[in-house]
Design a protein around this motif. Structure first.
Motif, PDB file in Angstrom:
ATOM      1  N   VAL A 443      81.892  65.730  -9.783  1.00  0.00           N
ATOM      2  CA  VAL A 443      82.965  65.125  -8.993  1.00  0.00           C
ATOM      3  C   VAL A 443      82.880  65.602  -7.552  1.00  0.00           C
ATOM      4  CG1 VAL A 443      85.454  64.985  -8.685  1.00  0.00           C
ATOM      5  CG2 VAL A 443      84.476  64.859 -10.971  1.00  0.00           C
ATOM      6  N   LEU A 444      82.597  66.885  -7.379  1.00  0.00           N
ATOM      7  CA  LEU A 444      82.542  67.445  -6.025  1.00  0.00           C
ATOM      8  C   LEU A 444      81.434  66.782  -5.215  1.00  0.00           C
ATOM      9  CD1 LEU A 444      83.691  69.499  -4.068  1.00  0.00           C
ATOM     10  CD2 LEU A 444      82.020  71.146  -4.914  1.00  0.00           C
ATOM     11  N   VAL A 445      80.245  66.668  -5.829  1.00  0.00           N
ATOM     12  CA  VAL A 445      79.133  66.025  -5.122  1.00  0.00           C
ATOM     13  C   VAL A 445      79.507  64.580  -4.782  1.00  0.00           C
ATOM     14  CG1 VAL A 445      76.775  65.189  -5.365  1.00  0.00           C
ATOM     15  CG2 VAL A 445      77.359  67.498  -6.113  1.00  0.00           C
ATOM     16  N   GLY A 446      80.103  63.872  -5.754  1.00  0.00           N
ATOM     17  CA  GLY A 446      80.529  62.498  -5.503  1.00  0.00           C
ATOM     18  C   GLY A 446      81.516  62.426  -4.349  1.00  0.00           C
ATOM     19  N   ALA A 447      82.422  63.390  -4.301  1.00  0.00           N
ATOM     20  CA  ALA A 447      83.447  63.378  -3.251  1.00  0.00           C
ATOM     21  C   ALA A 447      82.828  63.620  -1.886  1.00  0.00           C
ATOM     22  CB  ALA A 447      84.508  64.433  -3.547  1.00  0.00           C
ATOM     23  N   VAL A 448      81.852  64.532  -1.843  1.00  0.00           N
ATOM     24  CA  VAL A 448      81.199  64.816  -0.556  1.00  0.00           C
ATOM     25  C   VAL A 448      80.457  63.564  -0.075  1.00  0.00           C
ATOM     26  CG1 VAL A 448      79.387  66.160   0.554  1.00  0.00           C
ATOM     27  CG2 VAL A 448      81.046  67.294  -0.926  1.00  0.00           C
ATOM     28  N   ILE A 449      79.747  62.899  -0.988  1.00  0.00           N
ATOM     29  CA  ILE A 449      79.051  61.658  -0.611  1.00  0.00           C
ATOM     30  C   ILE A 449      80.068  60.623  -0.144  1.00  0.00           C
ATOM     31  CG2 ILE A 449      77.612  59.765  -1.438  1.00  0.00           C
ATOM     32  CD1 ILE A 449      76.381  61.662  -3.438  1.00  0.00           C
ATOM     33  N   LEU A 450      81.167  60.546  -0.877  1.00  0.00           N
ATOM     34  CA  LEU A 450      82.186  59.546  -0.557  1.00  0.00           C
ATOM     35  C   LEU A 450      82.670  59.693   0.888  1.00  0.00           C
ATOM     36  CD1 LEU A 450      85.046  58.501  -2.916  1.00  0.00           C
ATOM     37  CD2 LEU A 450      85.507  58.854  -0.519  1.00  0.00           C
ATOM     38  N   ILE A 451      83.019  60.920   1.258  1.00  0.00           N
ATOM     39  CA  ILE A 451      83.508  61.131   2.627  1.00  0.00           C
ATOM     40  C   ILE A 451      82.390  60.882   3.635  1.00  0.00           C
ATOM     41  CG2 ILE A 451      84.401  62.825   4.246  1.00  0.00           C
ATOM     42  CD1 ILE A 451      86.456  63.143   2.473  1.00  0.00           C
ATOM     43  N   GLY A 452      81.205  61.395   3.317  1.00  0.00           N
ATOM     44  CA  GLY A 452      80.087  61.219   4.241  1.00  0.00           C
ATOM     45  C   GLY A 452      79.758  59.752   4.465  1.00  0.00           C
ATOM     46  N   ALA A 453      79.912  58.939   3.426  1.00  0.00           N
ATOM     47  CA  ALA A 453      79.571  57.518   3.546  1.00  0.00           C
ATOM     48  C   ALA A 453      80.709  56.727   4.166  1.00  0.00           C
ATOM     49  CB  ALA A 453      79.228  56.955   2.173  1.00  0.00           C
ATOM     50  N   LEU A 454      81.921  57.243   4.001  1.00  0.00           N
ATOM     51  CA  LEU A 454      83.092  56.505   4.498  1.00  0.00           C
ATOM     52  C   LEU A 454      83.067  56.405   6.021  1.00  0.00           C
ATOM     53  CD1 LEU A 454      85.713  55.184   3.720  1.00  0.00           C
ATOM     54  CD2 LEU A 454      86.818  57.406   3.725  1.00  0.00           C
ATOM     55  N   LEU A 455      82.613  57.472   6.671  1.00  0.00           N
ATOM     56  CA  LEU A 455      82.657  57.475   8.136  1.00  0.00           C
ATOM     57  C   LEU A 455      81.788  56.364   8.729  1.00  0.00           C
ATOM     58  CD1 LEU A 455      82.862  61.317   8.736  1.00  0.00           C
ATOM     59  CD2 LEU A 455      84.664  59.607   8.941  1.00  0.00           C
ATOM     60  N   PRO A 456      80.486  56.280   8.388  1.00  0.00           N
ATOM     61  CA  PRO A 456      79.727  55.153   8.945  1.00  0.00           C
ATOM     62  C   PRO A 456      80.240  53.802   8.446  1.00  0.00           C
ATOM     63  CG  PRO A 456      78.396  56.390   7.370  1.00  0.00           C
ATOM     64  CD  PRO A 456      79.615  57.201   7.634  1.00  0.00           C
ATOM     65  N   ALA A 457      80.731  53.754   7.200  1.00  0.00           N
ATOM     66  CA  ALA A 457      81.200  52.466   6.670  1.00  0.00           C
ATOM     67  C   ALA A 457      82.365  51.933   7.491  1.00  0.00           C
ATOM     68  CB  ALA A 457      81.612  52.610   5.210  1.00  0.00           C
ATOM     69  N   LEU A 458      83.148  52.844   8.043  1.00  0.00           N
ATOM     70  CA  LEU A 458      84.314  52.392   8.803  1.00  0.00           C
ATOM     71  C   LEU A 458      84.053  52.298  10.298  1.00  0.00           C
ATOM     72  CD1 LEU A 458      87.210  54.354   7.084  1.00  0.00           C
ATOM     73  CD2 LEU A 458      86.864  51.907   7.105  1.00  0.00           C
ATOM     74  N   THR A 459      83.168  53.170  10.821  1.00  0.00           N
ATOM     75  CA  THR A 459      83.106  53.254  12.278  1.00  0.00           C
ATOM     76  C   THR A 459      81.871  52.592  12.880  1.00  0.00           C
ATOM     77  OG1 THR A 459      82.094  55.420  12.080  1.00  0.00           O
ATOM     78  CG2 THR A 459      84.463  55.372  12.364  1.00  0.00           C
ATOM     79  N   VAL A 460      80.777  52.494  12.123  1.00  0.00           N
ATOM     80  CA  VAL A 460      79.591  51.845  12.693  1.00  0.00           C
ATOM     81  C   VAL A 460      79.847  50.350  12.754  1.00  0.00           C
ATOM     82  CG1 VAL A 460      77.171  51.306  12.284  1.00  0.00           C
ATOM     83  CG2 VAL A 460      78.017  53.611  11.890  1.00  0.00           C
ATOM     84  N   ARG A 461      79.355  49.699  13.831  1.00  0.00           N
ATOM     85  CA  ARG A 461      79.527  48.248  13.933  1.00  0.00           C
ATOM     86  C   ARG A 461      78.172  47.580  13.959  1.00  0.00           C
ATOM     87  NH1 ARG A 461      82.115  50.320  18.866  1.00  0.00           N
ATOM     88  NH2 ARG A 461      80.084  49.517  19.443  1.00  0.00           N
ATOM     89  N   ARG A 462      78.068  46.542  13.208  1.00  0.00           N
ATOM     90  CA  ARG A 462      76.817  45.796  13.161  1.00  0.00           C
ATOM     91  C   ARG A 462      76.868  44.756  14.255  1.00  0.00           C
ATOM     92  NH1 ARG A 462      74.464  44.366   8.116  1.00  0.00           N
ATOM     93  NH2 ARG A 462      72.457  43.324   8.421  1.00  0.00           N
ATOM     94  N   ARG A 463      75.861  44.715  15.128  1.00  0.00           N
ATOM     95  CA  ARG A 463      75.852  43.670  16.161  1.00  0.00           C
ATOM     96  C   ARG A 463      74.432  43.224  16.479  1.00  0.00           C
ATOM     97  NH1 ARG A 463      76.858  49.111  16.872  1.00  0.00           N
ATOM     98  NH2 ARG A 463      76.672  49.862  18.982  1.00  0.00           N
ATOM     99  N   ARG A 464      74.345  42.011  17.038  1.00  0.00           N
ATOM    100  CA  ARG A 464      73.057  41.415  17.386  1.00  0.00           C
ATOM    101  C   ARG A 464      73.039  41.052  18.856  1.00  0.00           C
ATOM    102  NH1 ARG A 464      72.882  37.621  12.083  1.00  0.00           N
ATOM    103  NH2 ARG A 464      72.299  39.290  10.621  1.00  0.00           N
ATOM    104  N   TYR A 465      71.817  41.018  19.383  1.00  0.00           N
ATOM    105  CA  TYR A 465      71.653  40.748  20.807  1.00  0.00           C
ATOM    106  C   TYR A 465      70.342  39.982  20.983  1.00  0.00           C
ATOM    107  CZ  TYR A 465      71.551  41.791  25.830  1.00  0.00           C
ATOM    108  OH  TYR A 465      71.536  41.705  27.185  1.00  0.00           O
ATOM    109  N   TRP A 466      70.390  38.976  21.820  1.00  0.00           N
ATOM    110  CA  TRP A 466      69.175  38.172  22.026  1.00  0.00           C
ATOM    111  C   TRP A 466      68.873  38.010  23.505  1.00  0.00           C
ATOM    112  CZ3 TRP A 466      72.908  36.680  18.458  1.00  0.00           C
ATOM    113  CH2 TRP A 466      72.497  36.629  17.119  1.00  0.00           C
ATOM    114  N   ILE A 467      67.581  37.957  23.832  1.00  0.00           N
ATOM    115  CA  ILE A 467      67.143  37.558  25.173  1.00  0.00           C
ATOM    116  C   ILE A 467      66.195  36.376  24.987  1.00  0.00           C
ATOM    117  CG2 ILE A 467      66.182  38.353  27.359  1.00  0.00           C
ATOM    118  CD1 ILE A 467      66.169  41.173  26.170  1.00  0.00           C
ATOM    119  N   ARG A 468      66.411  35.321  25.784  1.00  0.00           N
ATOM    120  CA  ARG A 468      65.480  34.190  25.687  1.00  0.00           C
ATOM    121  C   ARG A 468      64.958  33.822  27.072  1.00  0.00           C
ATOM    122  NH1 ARG A 468      67.718  29.271  22.742  1.00  0.00           N
ATOM    123  NH2 ARG A 468      67.051  30.370  20.864  1.00  0.00           N
TER     124      ARG A 468
END
Ligand code: HEM
Lengths: 520, 327
Positions: A443-468
């Motif tokens: 459970v402890l290992v799962g909890a540590v992964i959970l918190i560690g994964a939650l931060l990028p899941a909530l704060t990272v933003r997926r975006r795209r950029y193009w030059i033509r």
């Protein structure tokens, strides 16, 4: 027919793994957890459940049939979280496939008409391709270059993959945590024990010696590790009438090796993976009863505290008292018992029996004596903390004094037959819990992964950029956010300025969505 | 003056200063007519020329019809409100530090101290948002109101600062309770924004339907754009949810050491679980479908209701291991 079933099943599977269902299941789980805090739970306190039965004799059996006293193991609670788990897996697995593909794939091509994208700029002047790609790389975009038939060259860039990675890992870690909980419930065991000071009070790790215990489904009674434990000294410190520290010196023996440990709250003792916790304490009264024939028996009797000042209740029972050396038998109807209240700090200047401080400043026992049949031989389980009330009510046990007799340490209470009870002193006991739970680390290992994964899941933003680079020599850039956020324009303008040094972002527009900052 | 008296004096001062700040913000909120200008900001900017801006500024130097003070004075009141907010927050922090000094222990030992901590965390969250220009100053009216309410409630559970019971005597109190307090404080502000968003949304709908605007909807007139309020609500929850999660996990680790098990559905644990699940539902509602997104702010408010229930009812009514946390 087969087809029908299949499409029916598919439709249901879709329903179950949809986000909306997940939402409803989450809220249902929250609702379902509530009764567990309003009704007493067997897993926490079986005595409270008995108390509820006594208070509501009609309602309790009905509630019991609805598992109101075992909410977290009830079929309906389990059903909700199992559905949620299935929904979760059904949601994570396909997304995992999609994401793994996306991780390997090149960023997608821009739409033909780039001006439909939320961020779009036409650049005047030269834009160097090598420099542009270097700038994108520096901003940690993944890029790909494509050439169209009409000669247009596009560089597509994307970043923020970590969001989906985090998201998937987060959801997977919930499953991990639940696996740990399941392992725990199958393979764990625990036992509670009240342990008084002294060598003669030591106990060993087997079920007979626990006051209360529980075994996981896959644990057999004989597989408990063998160790013995003894309380050498217990000290409780009090400040202003409240406890501030408990300190237990214990000696434990494993395979014949003896070791000492200073056991405190928050500092458990680990023996072969099992933890010994100090979870409470109380007083043990020591008395000696001398019967009418002059035989003496001593008792170290733990008392249960009734309040914060550790006024405690308990009983002394002497079923073997009054053994007549002439007949070779115990006199009939001459078993002796005492109900007692132990007051740690008795103040005789007031009329109150109960004290207001937990320290042992003037301990007294308030005693009520009984003689007759204690009713201990009939095989029914009974409290060691009071004499059997039914025996008193039925007249089998005679109450000898109407008003409780209060005696201090060293004092003696004398009964009408000349027998005596002497209050020898007060010792301390510790309440110990021994617990082994192999699911905990999972459970402890799962909890540590959970918190560690939650931060990028909530704060990272997926975006795209193009030059033509269009065939006519003009250059366009565009950006798209794949997650709802509001810094896209600023970010893309900064990026464009890096790519095309003479690019001047248009005057910041007070986009109502972008900013609600105060001063203009 | 003893340490306890000093801490209490600072505490009372905080409430008075916050109440004054609230009044000052109220002046700005009600009488800074620039707020109206902001509604038409888009056209202003689109026109893109300073003349219009100056015209607006000129207008700003006279009180609007029927208003007792000029917009400039109203803005002055707002600035005063902000200064008072900083002052009050400093006094609150000083009150907590004083308690630490004379009890010689971490200041989260009972329900009163916990509630005061939540007020401090909420106000710090607010000040960070204002000073980073995420929110207009005048909305301090609602933040000071919410925090003053929390402080006022804490008085009802005032406890003499005493020593800690043994189970609380652990460095996990720093980790677990601080995380829980920080999360509760941030979520308090998140809840305020969820309410403001719903008010403004309703206000906008009534305006476009030509319906009458009555109290409390008329309060929403000067609120920022409803979409922006909703985004801010979401951002605050995105910040607070991992904190809440961490706080709950730290609590489980501590429960292992102090009580011999990491999770046993003690009432406090049950309601923490419920709060967590409700906030997870909020985040899901926010990212799924239009209708769910529209309901998301209600779920956020429900989440805070659960947090408050867990703080009050579970401490005072239910009988659990957390009860000794003291009232
Ligand atoms: C125990 C149950 C669950 C919990 C506690 C939970 C919690 C969370 C949290 C905290 C987030 C972050 C929100 C965000 O990214 O904005 C999230 C995201 C997400 N969850 Fe769950 N979840 C659960 C079950 C499910 C299930 C069953 C599904 C499948 C239908 C699901 C689908 C998603 C999706 C698609 C996202 C991503 C949203 C995005 O892209 O931003 N979740 N979940």
């Amino acid at each position: 027919m087969k087809k029908k079933i299949r499409s029916f099943a598919r439709r249901w599977w879709h329903q179950l793994t949809s986000m909306r269902t997940a939402l409803l299941l989450l809220l249902a789980l929250a609702l379902a957890a509530i009764p567990g805090s309003t009704f007493p739970q067997r897993s926490i306190s079986p005595t409270d459940v008995d108390g509820y039965y006594a208070e509501h004799p009609d309602l309790a059996p009905f509630l019991d049939r609805l598992w109101a006293f075992d909410v977290y193991t009830s079929p309906w609670f389990s059903a909700i979280y199992l559905l949620l788990m299935i929904s979760l897996i059904g949601c994570v697995v396909p997304r995992l496939g999609v994401h793994l593909k996306a991780l390997r794939a090149a960023p997608p091509e821009a739409p033909r008409r780039m001006e439909i994208l939320p961020y779009h700029r036409r650049l005047d002047g030269e834009v160097n391709e090598t420099r542009a790609r270097a700038a994108l790389k520096q901003h940690r975009f993944r890029t790909v270059r494509r050439e169209a038939d009409d000669g247009a060259v596009t560089v597509a860039a994307e970043k923020g993959y970590l969001r989906e990675s985090g998201n998937l890992l987060f959801h997977a870690s919930i499953i991990f945590v639940l696996v740990g909980v399941a392992v725990g419930s199958l393979f764990s065991w625990y036992g509670n024990r009240i342990l008084s000071e002294g060598e003669d009070q030591a106990f060993c790790n087997n079920l007979q010696q626990y006051d209360e215990y529980g075994l996981g489904a896959y644990v057999s009674e004989t597989s408990l590790p063998g160790f013995c434990l003894q309380l050498d000294d217990f000290e409780a410190e009090f400040t202003d009438g409240g406890p501030t520290s408990y300190d237990a010196e214990v000696t434990y023996t494993v395979d014949g090796d003896e070791d000492a440990y200073n056991l405190r709250v928050n500092h458990p003792l680990n023996i072969d993976g099992a933890n010994v916790f100090l979870i409470g304490h109380g007083y043990t009264a020591v008395v000696t009863y001398t019967d009418r024939y002059g035989n003496s028996e001593s008792r170290h009797q733990p008392f249960l505290s009734m309040d914060a000042a550790l006024n405690s209740e308990g009983a002394f029972k002497f079923p073997d008292a009054n053994f007549n050396p002439e007949t070779g038998e115990v006199d009939s109807g001459a078993e002796v018992g005492f109900d007692a209240i132990l007051v740690p700090t008795y103040d005789d200047s007031t009329a109150m029996l109960l004290g207001s401080e937990p320290e042992l400043n003037n301990p007294v026992l308030a005693l009520t004596a009984y003689r007759g049949d204690l009713g201990m031989g009939d095989g029914l389980p009974e409290s060691v903390y009071s004499v059997n009330e039914e025996q008193v009510a039925s007249g089998e046990l005679e109450q000898l004094n109407d008003e409780a007799e209060v005696i201090g340490v060293g004092d003696t209470m004398e009964l009408d037959d000349g027998s005596t009870l002497t209050f020898d002193g007060v010792e301390q006991y510790a309440v110990l819990q021994v617990r082994y739970d192999p699911g905990g680390p999972i459970v402890l290992v799962g909890a540590v992964i959970l918190i560690g994964a939650l931060l990028p899941a909530l704060t990272v933003r997926r975006r795209r950029y193009w030059i033509r680079w269009n065939p006519d020599g003009s250059v366009e850039v565009a950006g798209l956010n794949r997650n709802d956020y509001d810094g896209l324009e600023e970010e893309c303008d900064a990026l464009t300025a890096d790519i095309a040094p003479d690019f001047r972002p248009p005057k910041p527009r007070t986009d109502s969505e972008a900013s609600i900052g105060s001063t203009s | 003056m003893t340490g306890a008296e000093a801490a209490n004096a600072l505490f009372v001062a905080t409430i008075l200063v916050y109440a004054s700040a609230m009044f000052a913000y109220a002046l700005e909120y009600a009488f800074d007519r620039r707020a109206e200008k902001r509604v038409s900001e888009k056209e202003l900017v689109a026109a893109g020329n300073a003349v219009v801006d100056r015209a607006a500024k000129d207008r700003a130097s006279e009180p609007a019809a029927g208003a007792p003070i000029t917009p400039a004075a109203a803005r002055g009141a707002g600035r005063l409100g902000l200064v008072l907010t900083y002052l009050g927050t400093a006094a609150l922090a000083a009150s907590i530090v004083t308690r630490v000094v004379y009890t010689g222990r971490w200041p989260w030992g009972n329900m009163f101290e916990y509630t005061v901590g939540v007020a401090l965390a909420g106000m710090i969250t607010w000040l960070v948002l204002v000073s980073s220009r995420h929110v207009p100053r005048r909305l301090g009216l609602f933040a000071t109101f919410a925090v003053t309410m929390v402080l006022g409630t804490s008085v009802r559970v005032y406890t003499e600062a005493g020593p800690l019971v043994p189970a609380l005597d652990s460095y996990w109190i720093v980790i677990h309770v601080t995380a829980a307090i920080a999360a509760s404080g941030a979520l308090l502000i998140g809840c305020v924004f969820a309410i403001l968003h719903l008010l403004k949304r309703r206000y906008d709908r009534n305006v476009s339907d030509g319906k009458a605007i009555r109290f409390p909807l008329n309060v929403a007139e000067r609120l920022p754009d409803a979409t922006a309020l909703e985004r801010l609500t979401f951002k605050i929850h995105v910040f607070a949810f991992p904190l809440l999660t961490f706080g709950i996990f730290a609590g489980a680790v501590w429960a292992h050491f102090a009580w011999g098990r990491y999770w046993a559905w003690d009432p406090k644990e049950v309601w923490a679980f419920i709060a967590w699940v409700v906030y997870a539902a909020y985040l899901h509602a926010r990212v799924s479908g239009r209708s769910a997104k529209a309901n998301a702010p209600w779920i956020a408010i429900l989440g805070y209701a659960v947090m408050l229930f867990n703080l009050t009812a579970v401490n005072l009514v239910f009988d659990g291991l957390h009860s000794y946390a003291g009232v």
